[in-house]
Design a protein around this motif. Sequence first.
Motif, PDB file in Angstrom:
ATOM      1  N   TYR A 182       0.945  -1.339  -0.016  1.00 25.69           N
ATOM      2  CA  TYR A 182      -0.165  -0.041  -0.096  1.00 25.69           C
ATOM      3  C   TYR A 182       0.778   1.358   0.029  1.00 25.69           C
ATOM      4  CZ  TYR A 182       0.761   0.349   5.232  1.00 25.69           C
ATOM      5  OH  TYR A 182       1.367   0.580   6.317  1.00 25.69           O
ATOM      6  N   ARG A 196      -9.183  -0.806  -6.413  1.00 27.93           N
ATOM      7  CA  ARG A 196      -8.573  -1.945  -5.710  1.00 27.93           C
ATOM      8  C   ARG A 196      -9.367  -3.119  -5.904  1.00 27.93           C
ATOM      9  NH1 ARG A 196      -5.171   0.994  -1.937  1.00 27.93           N
ATOM     10  NH2 ARG A 196      -4.685   3.055  -2.933  1.00 27.93           N
ATOM     11  N   GLN A 251      -8.856   0.529   2.137  1.00 27.08           N
ATOM     12  CA  GLN A 251      -8.644  -0.512   1.861  1.00 27.08           C
ATOM     13  C   GLN A 251      -8.207  -1.457   2.869  1.00 27.08           C
ATOM     14  OE1 GLN A 251      -5.218  -1.437  -0.880  1.00 27.08           O
ATOM     15  NE2 GLN A 251      -6.148  -3.044  -2.057  1.00 27.08           N
TER      16      GLN A 251
END
Length: 170
Positions: A38, A146, A49
């Motif tokens: 990330y 994502r 996320q």
Amino acid sequence: MRNLKPGDRVPNLQVQTLQGEFVLANRSPEHFTMLLFYRGIHCPLCKTQVEKLELRLEDFNDLGVEVLCLSVNSQKQAEQTFEEWELEEINLGYEVSLETGREWGLFISEAVKESEPEHFFEPALFLVRPDGTLYSAHIQSIPFVRPDFDRLLRAIKFIIKEEYPAKGKS
């Protein structure tokens, strides 16, 4: 940039995490290790996320999938991430080198805002088999769109049940 293909042995990964040292070669999950790279504490999309992933962490663990989230952030920033994002269990790796990111074929960005690190990874998600070979890779060059964890869980259940082989080896 290295072009990892399913079935290839993945690069060595040895990092510090909030739960201690993580050495990928020493891990033995039942089915997969999931590595989520990330952007860092500065990214609100990463926050969303990682929070969503933590909500499904037990489901991944129940499927025999070990999860680790990784960034270039410092230990202090990783600790701050864990606290500010109100995480409870997910393991965060920190101070992952840019060279490691390049070995994994990640896109690396330069800061455009003061709140960003000088360089950081764009998002990526890898499923690595217990034998250290790549099953799948989702590598992004931008922070948007994502992978959906509910869909990924359903896919992993199918992969396990049907012994579905890795694709994209050519």
